[in-house]
Design a protein around this motif. Structure first.
Motif, PDB file in Angstrom:
ATOM      1  N   THR A  64       0.704  -1.207   0.041  1.00 47.94           N
ATOM      2  CA  THR A  64       0.066  -0.047   0.130  1.00 47.94           C
ATOM      3  C   THR A  64       0.891   1.096  -0.164  1.00 47.94           C
ATOM      4  O   THR A  64       0.921   2.112  -0.726  1.00 47.94           O
ATOM      5  N   LEU A  65       1.858   1.393   1.076  1.00 46.78           N
ATOM      6  CA  LEU A  65       2.749   2.318   1.140  1.00 46.78           C
ATOM      7  C   LEU A  65       3.601   2.665  -0.480  1.00 46.78           C
ATOM      8  O   LEU A  65       3.429   3.743  -1.042  1.00 46.78           O
ATOM      9  N   ALA A  66       3.960   1.554  -0.930  1.00 48.06           N
ATOM     10  CA  ALA A  66       4.629   1.427  -2.377  1.00 48.06           C
ATOM     11  C   ALA A  66       3.760   2.065  -3.349  1.00 48.06           C
ATOM     12  O   ALA A  66       4.208   2.825  -4.108  1.00 48.06           O
ATOM     13  N   SER A  67       2.430   1.814  -3.515  1.00 44.07           N
ATOM     14  CA  SER A  67       1.504   2.128  -4.450  1.00 44.07           C
ATOM     15  C   SER A  67       1.254   3.526  -4.078  1.00 44.07           C
ATOM     16  O   SER A  67       1.317   4.423  -5.349  1.00 44.07           O
ATOM     17  N   ARG A  68       1.229   4.254  -2.855  1.00 49.66           N
ATOM     18  CA  ARG A  68       1.129   5.565  -2.797  1.00 49.66           C
ATOM     19  C   ARG A  68       2.284   6.501  -3.010  1.00 49.66           C
ATOM     20  O   ARG A  68       2.435   7.579  -3.623  1.00 49.66           O
ATOM     21  N   ILE A  69       3.594   5.863  -2.904  1.00 48.42           N
ATOM     22  CA  ILE A  69       4.546   6.722  -3.373  1.00 48.42           C
ATOM     23  C   ILE A  69       4.909   6.557  -4.898  1.00 48.42           C
ATOM     24  O   ILE A  69       5.050   7.812  -5.473  1.00 48.42           O
ATOM     25  N   ASN A  70       4.413   5.446  -5.564  1.00 47.15           N
ATOM     26  CA  ASN A  70       4.327   5.577  -6.954  1.00 47.15           C
ATOM     27  C   ASN A  70       3.521   6.617  -7.464  1.00 47.15           C
ATOM     28  O   ASN A  70       3.645   7.246  -8.596  1.00 47.15           O
ATOM     29  N   ALA A  71       2.280   6.488  -6.695  1.00 45.28           N
ATOM     30  CA  ALA A  71       1.174   7.664  -7.338  1.00 45.28           C
ATOM     31  C   ALA A  71       1.655   9.063  -7.012  1.00 45.28           C
ATOM     32  O   ALA A  71       1.340   9.978  -7.916  1.00 45.28           O
ATOM     33  N   ALA A  72       2.517   9.325  -6.011  1.00 47.58           N
ATOM     34  CA  ALA A  72       2.987  10.617  -5.669  1.00 47.58           C
ATOM     35  C   ALA A  72       3.828  10.940  -6.837  1.00 47.58           C
ATOM     36  O   ALA A  72       4.001  12.002  -7.384  1.00 47.58           O
ATOM     37  N   ARG A  73       4.823  10.064  -7.147  1.00 51.74           N
ATOM     38  CA  ARG A  73       5.810  10.413  -8.435  1.00 51.74           C
ATOM     39  C   ARG A  73       5.186  10.589  -9.453  1.00 51.74           C
ATOM     40  O   ARG A  73       5.316  11.647 -10.296  1.00 51.74           O
ATOM     41  N   LYS A  74       3.949   9.861  -9.944  1.00 48.57           N
ATOM     42  CA  LYS A  74       3.286  10.050 -10.982  1.00 48.57           C
ATOM     43  C   LYS A  74       2.674  11.382 -11.014  1.00 48.57           C
ATOM     44  O   LYS A  74       2.422  12.336 -12.165  1.00 48.57           O
ATOM     45  N   VAL A  76       3.613  14.203 -10.066  1.00 55.22           N
ATOM     46  CA  VAL A  76       4.471  15.236 -10.012  1.00 55.22           C
ATOM     47  C   VAL A  76       5.345  14.960 -11.109  1.00 55.22           C
ATOM     48  O   VAL A  76       6.367  15.650 -11.247  1.00 55.22           O
ATOM     49  N   GLY A  77       5.200  14.089 -12.000  1.00 54.01           N
ATOM     50  CA  GLY A  77       5.624  13.953 -13.144  1.00 54.01           C
ATOM     51  C   GLY A  77       7.122  13.339 -13.164  1.00 54.01           C
ATOM     52  O   GLY A  77       8.121  13.312 -13.777  1.00 54.01           O
ATOM     53  N   ASP A  78       6.985  12.482 -12.076  1.00 54.13           N
ATOM     54  CA  ASP A  78       8.281  11.657 -11.810  1.00 54.13           C
ATOM     55  C   ASP A  78       8.215  10.140 -12.043  1.00 54.13           C
ATOM     56  O   ASP A  78       6.861   9.695 -12.260  1.00 54.13           O
ATOM     57  N   SER A  79       9.079   9.141 -11.900  1.00 57.35           N
ATOM     58  CA  SER A  79       8.751   7.884 -11.952  1.00 57.35           C
ATOM     59  C   SER A  79       9.909   7.104 -11.052  1.00 57.35           C
ATOM     60  O   SER A  79      10.819   7.706 -10.568  1.00 57.35           O
ATOM     61  N   ALA A  80       9.573   5.934 -10.873  1.00 57.47           N
ATOM     62  CA  ALA A  80      10.382   4.873 -10.014  1.00 57.47           C
ATOM     63  C   ALA A  80      11.870   4.852 -10.653  1.00 57.47           C
ATOM     64  O   ALA A  80      12.923   4.611 -10.174  1.00 57.47           O
ATOM     65  N   ALA A  81      11.836   4.714 -11.976  1.00 58.71           N
ATOM     66  CA  ALA A  81      12.895   4.757 -12.610  1.00 58.71           C
ATOM     67  C   ALA A  81      13.875   6.060 -12.748  1.00 58.71           C
ATOM     68  O   ALA A  81      14.983   6.002 -12.298  1.00 58.71           O
ATOM     69  N   GLU A  82      13.228   7.268 -12.864  1.00 59.36           N
ATOM     70  CA  GLU A  82      14.081   8.523 -12.835  1.00 59.36           C
ATOM     71  C   GLU A  82      14.368   9.044 -11.457  1.00 59.36           C
ATOM     72  O   GLU A  82      15.401   9.260 -11.123  1.00 59.36           O
ATOM     73  N   GLN A  83      13.396   8.795 -10.578  1.00 56.05           N
ATOM     74  CA  GLN A  83      13.379   9.328  -9.145  1.00 56.05           C
ATOM     75  C   GLN A  83      14.005  10.715  -9.082  1.00 56.05           C
ATOM     76  O   GLN A  83      15.086  11.053  -8.018  1.00 56.05           O
TER      77      GLN A  83
END
Length: 525
Positions: A64-74, A76-83
């Motif tokens: 659940t935490l991981a999904s919220r972090i990924n959604a926060a990145r998305k 603001v135009g970020d991604s898990a790959a770029e960070q």
């Protein structure tokens, strides 16, 4: 406070995220995660920090935490790959690494520095504020004078914490906090103040030979009153099986007591001071009464709650369910307008909190009203995976299974709901569901027995009268059928074969005809 970064503006007062002039839709928990990362950007934020701040210490899955972090990145135009803005620090946590300008209300932008910003930090002793009830489960006392039994008493407490945490309508304090009182004699009020909770669960375990006795009680911190207590005596053959059975029984018994206590508390507050949670609790009190007037009263209160907080998942889910429940009961005839509104509310509830079993229960009820039986069963199953102790989901899952011809599984589910919550205000529904399952299985005598129990519990519950009428009609019990039909017409004056044919939610054609024929034999026209 406004945070400006990478062509984005996050406004904490308006709870708004914008990219340039365009508003970005963000789920509440994702917004809270992003806000916390921005406020604490000078340091690495741990997983426990986020659980404490965003989830108020309640236990949630790492996924659940991981999904919220990924959604926060998305967002603001970020991604898990770029960070490039939100960076994961291996084995340590998360940090917001982008450049940030701060715009306090009434001031010009101030360039952020790398120094800690104490204005964002709560006082060290401050506890997070809760917008719904918070509960602490203390370590159960081992009264066996056998240190080796400590694992069993601790295990019971830990399992209750885990099971209660699946009920998303309450905050459950994590084990690491509540177990700090283990072995200490601390006044309940002090525990409540230090943990910031309104309710405390404590208990004891005593083993003697091959038997174990577990005592448990639910306490109201504010009044010091015991809201509920129970004692469980079991033969200790399989330790884990007994532990699971006791945990299930305790959690199922505690949940309605918490709702009742919250409803009582909300009723004592003046109308002008009610918040969204208070209104939901008042609505739930009406909903449980299962009458047309109370269902409408519940809907009015839920609409008020949503006006206060449009992201109130509890209000949205319960409103959706009450809409379709009213049409199924024959209280509302405009299903063509009601069901789409219910579907919108149920989907909004899931968007507010996708892990709330109640939200998926509401969508399951909507889908069965649309005769999307496979989708309905899938939503029921998801609701029960999220919260296995949600007795209403168990009971209605049994109804839909039976409506699909799977009556043995339907009977098991309905009877499980009765075992889970024997004092449930909606147990009349579970008896009627079990009766319907037996009717589908052509076990008419058992269907009559169960339906009569449902009528005894709630004479005004139309579902029990319907199945009693049908079962007696097919069993050839003409006197029982005639009396049941008279009572059915009293609680649903507009009942007719045409109404039944248009509203019954039965998938197999043979079962549909079987149901209609039962009413014909009982004398319904």
């Amino acid at each position: 406070m406004q945070f400006l970064f990478a062509n984005h503006t996050l406004d904490t007062d308006r709870r708004e995220l914008r990219r340039g002039d365009t508003a970005i839709a963000v789920e509440p928990q994702v917004f809270d995660v992003l806000t916390y990362l921005l406020e604490n950007r000078e340091r690495v934020v741990s997983k426990d920090d986020l659980f404490a701040s965003v989830w108020r210490g309640r236990i949630v899955a790492d996924s659940t935490l991981a999904s919220r972090i990924n959604a926060a990145r998305k967002a603001v135009g970020d991604s898990a790959a770029e960070q490039k803005l939100i960076r994961t620090i291996a084995r340590r946590g998360i940090r917001f690494v982008g450049a940030v300008d701060c715009l306090p209300k009434g001031n010009v932008p101030v360039r952020d520095t790398a120094s800690p910003r104490e204005s964002f930090q709560p006082p060290p002793s401050a506890l997070p504020s809760f917008d719904r009830p918070a509960i602490a489960v203390l370590a159960f006392a081992n009264l066996s004078h056998d240190p080796e039994q400590e694992y069993f008493s601790d295990g019971i407490s830990e399992d209750i914490i885990t099971a209660l945490s699946k009920q998303r309508w309450f905050f459950v304090i994590a084990r690491n906090s509540s177990f700090t009182y283990k072995g200490k004699s601390v006044p309940m009020k002090q525990v409540g103040e230090e943990l910031g909770v309104g309710y405390v669960i404590d208990g004891s375990v005593r083993k003697s030979g091959d038997r174990v006795r577990i005592s448990v009680q639910l306490n109201d911190v504010a009044s010091g009153a015991h809201l509920w207590s129970e004692r469980y005596d079991r033969k200790l053959e399989g330790v884990f099986a007994v532990q699971d059975e006791i945990t299930e029984a305790i959690v199922a018994a505690i949940e309605p007591q918490l709702y009742a206590a919250e409803n009582f508390r909300a009723r004592r507050k003046p109308p002008e001071s009610l918040d969204a949670w208070d209104l939901v609790m008042r609505a739930l009190g009406h909903f449980w009464k299962v009458t047309p007037q109370d269902n409408l009263a519940a809907q009015a209160l839920l609409e008020q709650a949503i006006a206060i907080d449009k992201y109130c998942g509890q209000a949205l889910g319960l409103l959706a369910f009450s809409y379709v429940f009213g049409t199924h009961m024959g209280w509302k005839e405009d299903g063509a307008a009601i069901v789409p509104a219910a579907e919108r509310a149920a989907l909004a509830a899931i968007r507010a909190d996708s892990e709330d079993g109640w939200a998926h229960l509401a969508l399951a009820a909507v889908y069965v009203s649309l005769r999307r039986f496979d989708d309905s069963l899938a939503e029921f199953e998801l609701a029960l995976r999220l919260n296995p102790n949600l007795s209403l989901a168990q009971g209605l899952y049994g109804l839909v299974l039976s409506a699909c011809g799977r009556w043995k599984e339907g009977s098991d589910a309905a009877r499980r709901a009765l075992r889970l919550s024997p004092r449930d205000p909606l147990s009349t529904i579970y008896n009627a569901t079990a009766a319907y399952a037996e009717f589908v299985g052509r076990n008419y005598d058992e269907a009559i027995r169960l339906a009569r129990e449902g009528v005894r519990q709630r004479f005004d519950f139309v579902g029990a009268h319907r199945i009693l009428t049908a079962a007696a009609g097919m069993a050839g019990e003409t006197e029982i059928a005639a009396a049941a039909l008279r009572d059915l017409r009293r609680v649903q004056p507009g009942i007719s074969l045409a109404w039944m044919e248009g509203h019954m939610l039965v998938r197999p054609p043979a079962d549909r005809e079987h149901y209609l024929e039962a009413f014909r034999r009982a004398g319904l026209e």
